[in-house]
Design a protein around this motif. Sequence first.
Motif, short mmCIF file in Angstrom:
data_model
loop_
_atom_site.label_atom_id
_atom_site.label_comp_id
_atom_site.label_asym_id
_atom_site.label_seq_id
_atom_site.Cartn_x
_atom_site.Cartn_y
_atom_site.Cartn_z
N LEU A 99 0.87 -1.34 0.14
CA LEU A 99 0.12 0.21 -0.11
C LEU A 99 0.80 1.27 0.00
N ILE A 100 2.26 1.06 0.01
CA ILE A 100 3.19 2.39 0.01
C ILE A 100 3.66 2.76 -1.06
N ALA A 101 3.48 3.55 -1.66
CA ALA A 101 4.02 3.90 -3.05
C ALA A 101 5.44 4.79 -2.97
N PRO A 102 6.45 4.59 -3.63
CA PRO A 102 7.81 4.97 -3.66
C PRO A 102 7.42 6.59 -4.29
N ARG A 103 8.31 7.40 -3.93
CA ARG A 103 8.31 8.63 -4.65
C ARG A 103 9.62 8.87 -5.54
N GLU A 104 9.24 9.57 -6.72
CA GLU A 104 10.60 9.70 -7.80
C GLU A 104 10.22 11.02 -8.41
N ALA A 105 11.34 11.58 -8.50
CA ALA A 105 11.13 12.89 -9.34
C ALA A 105 11.67 12.75 -10.69
N ARG A 106 10.78 12.93 -11.75
CA ARG A 106 11.04 12.66 -12.93
C ARG A 106 10.70 13.86 -13.75
N ASP A 107 11.85 14.42 -14.56
CA ASP A 107 11.38 15.63 -15.32
C ASP A 107 10.67 16.91 -14.66
N GLY A 108 11.10 16.88 -13.25
CA GLY A 108 10.46 18.09 -12.30
C GLY A 108 8.91 17.61 -12.21
N THR A 109 8.39 16.43 -12.25
CA THR A 109 7.30 16.03 -11.91
C THR A 109 7.65 14.93 -10.88
N ILE A 110 6.69 15.16 -9.51
CA ILE A 110 6.72 14.27 -8.70
C ILE A 110 5.76 13.02 -8.88
N VAL A 111 6.47 11.78 -8.89
CA VAL A 111 5.58 10.69 -9.37
C VAL A 111 5.52 9.57 -8.11
N TYR A 112 4.65 9.18 -7.85
CA TYR A 112 4.38 8.25 -6.80
C TYR A 112 4.11 6.94 -7.77
N ARG A 113 4.75 5.76 -7.45
CA ARG A 113 4.35 4.76 -8.31
C ARG A 113 3.58 3.51 -7.55
N PHE A 114 2.27 3.31 -8.00
CA PHE A 114 1.18 2.49 -7.02
C PHE A 114 0.82 1.33 -8.18
N ASP A 115 1.47 0.27 -8.03
CA ASP A 115 1.04 -0.90 -8.96
C ASP A 115 0.14 -1.62 -8.00
#
Lengths: 238, 207
Positions: free
Chosen positions: B177-193
Motif C-alpha cells: 500500500l506504500i508508493a515510492p516517490r520519484e522525481a521525473r523531469d520536474g514532476t513528482i511521481v508516486y508509483r502504485f501498482d
Amino acid sequence: MEKTGQYYQRDRLIHPPAYTPGYKTSVLRSPRLALLSVEQSLSDITGPVFGADEIGLLDNDLLRNYAKTGEPIGERMIVHGRVLDQDARPLAGVLVEFWQANASGKYRHVNDTYKAAIDPNFGGCGRALTDANGFYTFRSIKPGPYPWRNRLNDWRPAHIHFSIFGHGFSQRLITQMYFEGDPLIRHCPMLNGIPDDGARQRLIAPLDLNASIPLDSLAYRFDIVLRGRRGTYFENGQ
Amino acid sequence: MSSYLDETASQTAGPYVHIGLIPAQAGFDIFQNNFSNQLAGAETKGERIRIEGYVIDGTGAPIRDALLEIWQANAAGRYNHPEDKASPDAPLDPNFRGWGRGGTDFRTALYHFDTIKPGALPMLDGRMQAPHVNFWITARGINIGLQTRMYFADESAANAADPLLRLIEQDSRRQTLIAPREARDGTIVYRFDIRLQGDGETVFLDV
C-alpha cells in the motif's frame, strides 16, 4: 432524522464472490487473500458530490444524445426507478450512470469486434441525478443480446450497465440490469455468479406498463439499494 | 434483519466500462462535461503529484481494461463533502473536488492521476491517519469493485502510526500500500501498482 454515521457492514453473501470460475476472466483477476476489515473513517463516509450543472439536458435521453441523422433503431423504452438505502430511505442527488449495447448487440467501443452493425445515431451511454425522492429516469432503445468469448457459445442476455454513487465512497456500486422474460438470463455466468436467488431476481427489471407512454415507449422499473448507515444519535448526544 | 433491504448485488463493469464512464477512451465524444483523471487545477493548493502504475493479474501481466477511481482529502486533510466538519485549520479548497477516474491505457497498460498530495486527517475516534488516497478498481473479470488505499513512502513516521497500516500483520503486505516517490523531469511521481492476485497481492479492504 438524517443518518450520518458509519455504513452497515456489507453483506458479501448477496454479491458474487471475486472468484467465479464460470466467468473465466474472474479466475486471474480475483484476489485470493482475505480482505482487510477496517473501521470506517471520513475516507469512506464521504464521497464526491455531483451537481445538476454537471449534467447536460440530453444526458438521460439516449434517443437523442448521439443522434446524428435521426433516431436510433430499436424498441423505444423508458427505464426508471429509485435509489434507496437499506433503510428504504431515498437517496437524493446521487449520480447514476448507464451504458449499453445498441439494438443489435453492438457497443460503440474500439474494442468491440462483434460483427453486428453499429448504429450511427446511438452512443449508448447516459447519466442522471436522482431527484429529492431518489428517482432517476432515462429513455433509450432496448439493447440486444450478443455473443462473448467465455465458453464458445455464451451469449449475454440483454442488459444495461449501471454505475451508482451514494453519499459516501463506501456505497459505490456497479451492477447490471436485465429484462424480465429474457430466456438467456438463466444461462448467464455473470448473473449466476451471484449465489443468492433473491439478489439475482432483483437485477431483473419487470415491465412497468403503467409507466409506459401509450403509442410511444414501453417502460421497465429498476430500483437500486445502496448500503444503509447507523444513526449517530448517541455518539453525538454524549 | 428482515426489516432492512438487501443491497443491490454487484456485477462486473465488463470490457466496455469506458463507454459509460470515460467515453473518450471508448473512442467517441458525447457529453459536454466529462470526468477525468485530472484532479488539480491551476488554483488548487498543495504539492502537485502524479500517481501512476499498473493493475496486474494473477500471471503478472498488466491489464489494459481496468477503470480506477480515487477519492482523497485536500492538502489540508479535508474532504470536499458536507459531512467532513473539520476544524478551521483544515479549510475546504474551493478548487479541489478530490475525486477522479481514469482507465489503464489500451496500449501501455498504465493508469495515472494528476492531483495534489493530501494532508493527514483523523479517524472518527481522533487517532491520526497518515495521508492517503482511496482507490476503487473495477474491470472485466472483477465481480465487485476492489477498494484499497495508497500511502506515501516519504511519510514513514505517519505511516508507522497509521491505524489501518498497523492492522496488517505482515510487513511485506503493508508495503503493497506504500508508493515510492520519484522525481521525473520536474514532476513528482508516486508509483502504485495494484496486484490483483498472486505474489505481492495488494491488500484490499472490506470497509
